[in-house]
Design an enzyme around this catalytic site. Structure first.
Site, mmCIF file in Angstrom:
data_model
loop_
_atom_site.group_PDB
_atom_site.id
_atom_site.type_symbol
_atom_site.label_atom_id
_atom_site.label_comp_id
_atom_site.label_asym_id
_atom_site.label_seq_id
_atom_site.Cartn_x
_atom_site.Cartn_y
_atom_site.Cartn_z
ATOM 1 N N ARG A 89 0.884 -1.186 0.000
ATOM 2 C CA ARG A 89 0.000 0.000 0.000
ATOM 3 C C ARG A 89 0.907 1.216 0.000
ATOM 4 O O ARG A 89 1.800 1.324 0.844
ATOM 5 C CB ARG A 89 -0.990 -0.029 1.162
ATOM 6 C CG ARG A 89 -0.424 0.258 2.529
ATOM 7 C CD ARG A 89 -1.481 0.529 3.579
ATOM 8 N NE ARG A 89 -1.131 0.040 4.885
ATOM 9 C CZ ARG A 89 -0.312 0.659 5.740
ATOM 10 N NH1 ARG A 89 0.223 1.828 5.434
ATOM 11 N NH2 ARG A 89 -0.043 0.123 6.911
ATOM 12 N N TYR A 117 6.361 5.278 10.787
ATOM 13 C CA TYR A 117 6.766 3.873 10.985
ATOM 14 C C TYR A 117 7.355 3.225 9.744
ATOM 15 O O TYR A 117 7.761 2.068 9.791
ATOM 16 C CB TYR A 117 5.578 3.047 11.499
ATOM 17 C CG TYR A 117 4.329 3.098 10.626
ATOM 18 C CD1 TYR A 117 3.244 3.899 10.983
ATOM 19 C CD2 TYR A 117 4.226 2.339 9.461
ATOM 20 C CE1 TYR A 117 2.095 3.933 10.221
ATOM 21 C CE2 TYR A 117 3.072 2.375 8.679
ATOM 22 C CZ TYR A 117 2.009 3.175 9.065
ATOM 23 O OH TYR A 117 0.875 3.218 8.283
ATOM 24 N N HIS A 146 -2.253 3.533 6.463
ATOM 25 C CA HIS A 146 -3.178 2.434 6.791
ATOM 26 C C HIS A 146 -4.613 2.947 6.668
ATOM 27 O O HIS A 146 -5.446 2.351 5.996
ATOM 28 C CB HIS A 146 -2.892 1.936 8.206
ATOM 29 C CG HIS A 146 -3.939 1.018 8.739
ATOM 30 N ND1 HIS A 146 -4.093 -0.269 8.283
ATOM 31 C CD2 HIS A 146 -4.910 1.207 9.674
ATOM 32 C CE1 HIS A 146 -5.119 -0.830 8.923
ATOM 33 N NE2 HIS A 146 -5.620 0.045 9.758
HETATM 34 C C1 LIG Z 1 -9.920 -8.207 15.959
HETATM 35 C C2 LIG Z 1 -9.282 -6.886 15.696
HETATM 36 N N1 LIG Z 1 -8.136 -6.531 16.322
HETATM 37 C C3 LIG Z 1 -7.548 -5.360 16.070
HETATM 38 C C4 LIG Z 1 -8.114 -4.470 15.177
HETATM 39 C C5 LIG Z 1 -7.441 -3.121 14.891
HETATM 40 N N2 LIG Z 1 -6.885 -3.171 13.522
HETATM 41 C C6 LIG Z 1 -7.508 -2.561 12.501
HETATM 42 S S1 LIG Z 1 -6.700 -2.785 11.057
HETATM 43 C C7 LIG Z 1 -5.472 -3.657 11.805
HETATM 44 C C8 LIG Z 1 -4.316 -4.181 11.011
HETATM 45 C C9 LIG Z 1 -4.697 -5.195 9.989
HETATM 46 O O1 LIG Z 1 -3.632 -5.464 9.147
HETATM 47 P P1 LIG Z 1 -3.734 -6.446 7.938
HETATM 48 O O2 LIG Z 1 -4.536 -7.646 8.327
HETATM 49 O O3 LIG Z 1 -2.360 -6.701 7.437
HETATM 50 O O4 LIG Z 1 -4.603 -5.673 6.849
HETATM 51 P P2 LIG Z 1 -4.349 -4.285 6.099
HETATM 52 O O5 LIG Z 1 -4.926 -3.224 6.983
HETATM 53 O O6 LIG Z 1 -2.877 -4.140 5.887
HETATM 54 O O7 LIG Z 1 -5.103 -4.382 4.832
HETATM 55 C C10 LIG Z 1 -5.710 -3.784 13.180
HETATM 56 C C11 LIG Z 1 -4.817 -4.482 14.115
HETATM 57 C C12 LIG Z 1 -9.319 -4.845 14.549
HETATM 58 N N3 LIG Z 1 -9.927 -4.074 13.651
HETATM 59 N N4 LIG Z 1 -9.866 -6.055 14.806
#
Ligand SMILES: Cc1ncc(C[n+]2csc(CCOP(=O)(O)OP(=O)(O)O)c2C)c(N)n1
Length: 353
Positions: free
Chosen positions: A251, A264, A255
């Site tokens: 990306r 970061y 985020h």
């Molecule tokens: C169960 C849960 N834990 C924590 C979060 C907070 N959170 C939102 S996005 C994220 C990171 C997700 O990363 P990834 O799976 O790599 O997907 P990307 O955002 O990079 O598409 C987190 C930890 C959440 N939404 N749901």
């Protein structure tokens, strides 16, 4: 331990066809469909970011850089398949038939979460990885009913550390459910780099534990994404079980619009990653292979802007939301806690509290 999952590619970053076996399957119609959709989705994503900065949209998770992974995989689906996207997968959802109303979900509108008539597109999942067991369940149901439907679940690299990832894959493996687990490995889970997320070398290798097919591919090559997802869906429909696809991508932006990636991540890295840009790569391929037509390209860009501007106008002229929406779409029959919260809030709005 050395576990090898080669990164599959059909067209390399210079736009050269590196896997000749697909030569006859690449038609002008397919190339133009890819291009039109990639351009439209990038136009949408950039517009959404601008709207957020202007205070016209709430927090927004941009997907620029990941368009090929989303568009290529969504185009591989059959009309009647199930899609379980995340908050970042608007390009996949729209490509599969969702309208641009999805933007309005970032303005707190329930309308943005409704699947279009006749399509099985779930609302964007925000709790990480929860959509995986749901996709497995939908696929199991399709199999039990004897239908030819398959399901696709999208998720990021961070989601692979959640219990739901493992539960989804295990159930799918035990029941040989017709489901494709489509991972977009964009290198980060918010600020956490993949090297701190897991000790495994690849995400694809996690398929071995569940005895399912694992595929690792260049997620910025729309051709390999499309052909490999099609193959995985075909295997699913033929009773050959689930597939875990790891699409390597990046990306470019934050985020979500609520964080600052320069804190970061070295932004120079993101600039460098643009060498692998999915749209530039398709453009190079088109130029090399006689698909380039200046007038048509211009038309695609003009139409994308018109389409997205019309979608924004439609969103901004929607009648005000119904305040009841906050409470009415959680459970079919609201729990007493929700009823109580709603009553309190309505009193507050009437100035009685
Ligand atoms: C169960 C849960 N834990 C924590 C979060 C907070 N959170 C939102 S996005 C994220 C990171 C997700 O990363 P990834 O799976 O790599 O997907 P990307 O955002 O990079 O598409 C987190 C930890 C959440 N939404 N749901």
């Amino acid at each position: 331990m050395e576990i090898q999952f080669p990164v599959l590619q059909v067209v390399n970053k210079d736009g050269k066809l590196v896997d000749e076996s697909y030569k006859n399957e690449i038609t002008e119609d397919l190339v133009r469909t890819f291009y039109r959709q990639l351009v439209c989705m990038r136009t949408l994503d950039r517009k959404a970011k601008n709207l957020q900065r202007q205070g016209r949209l709430g927090t927004y998770p941009p997907f620029e850089g990941q368009e090929a992974a989303q568009v290529g995989s969504a185009l591989a689906l059959d009309e009647d398949d199930w899609m379980f996207p995340t908050y970042r997968d608007h390009a996949a959802s729209i490509t599969f038939g969702k309208s641009y109303s999805i933007l309005s979900s970032w303005n707190g509108r329930v309308e943005g979460n409704l699947p279009p008539e006749g399509k099985k597109i779930l609302p964007p999942s925000v709790p990480i990885a929860t959509q995986l067991p749901l996709a497995t369940g939908a696929a199991m149901a399709a199999k039990f009913k004897g239908s030819k439907q398959a399901a696709i679940a999208y998720f990021g690299d961070g989601a692979t550390s959640e219990g739901d990832f493992h539960e989804g894959l295990n159930f799918a493996s035990v029941y040989q459910a017709p489901v494709v687990f489509f991972n977009q490995n964009n290198g980060y889970a918010i600020s956490l780099p993949i090297s701190k997320q897991m000790n495994s070398k690849t995400i694809a290798q996690k398929s071995i534990a569940y005895e399912i097919t694992g595929v690792r591919l260049d997620g910025n090559d729309i051709f390999v994404v499309y052909f490999e997802t099609k193959k995985a869906l075909e295997r699913a429909r033929n009773g050959e079980g689930p597939t875990l696809i790891e699409a390597i991508t990046w990306r470019y932006g934050a985020h979500t619009t609520a964080d600052d990636p320069t804190k970061y991540r070295d932004q120079k890295e993101s600039e460098k990653r643009r060498e692998n840009d999915p749209i530039s790569r398709l453009e190079s391929f088109m130029k090399r292979n006689g698909y380039w037509d200046d007038a048509w390209i211009q038309k695609v860009h003009d139409e994308a802007i018109e389409e997205i501007e019309a979608a924004v106008r439609a969103m901004e002229t929607m009648p005000p939301p119904d305040v009841n929406d906050i409470y009415d779409y959680i459970f079919e029959t609201p729990t007493w806690t929700i009823r109580e919260q709603k009553e309190q809030y309505m009193k507050h709005l009437r100035g009685e509290e």
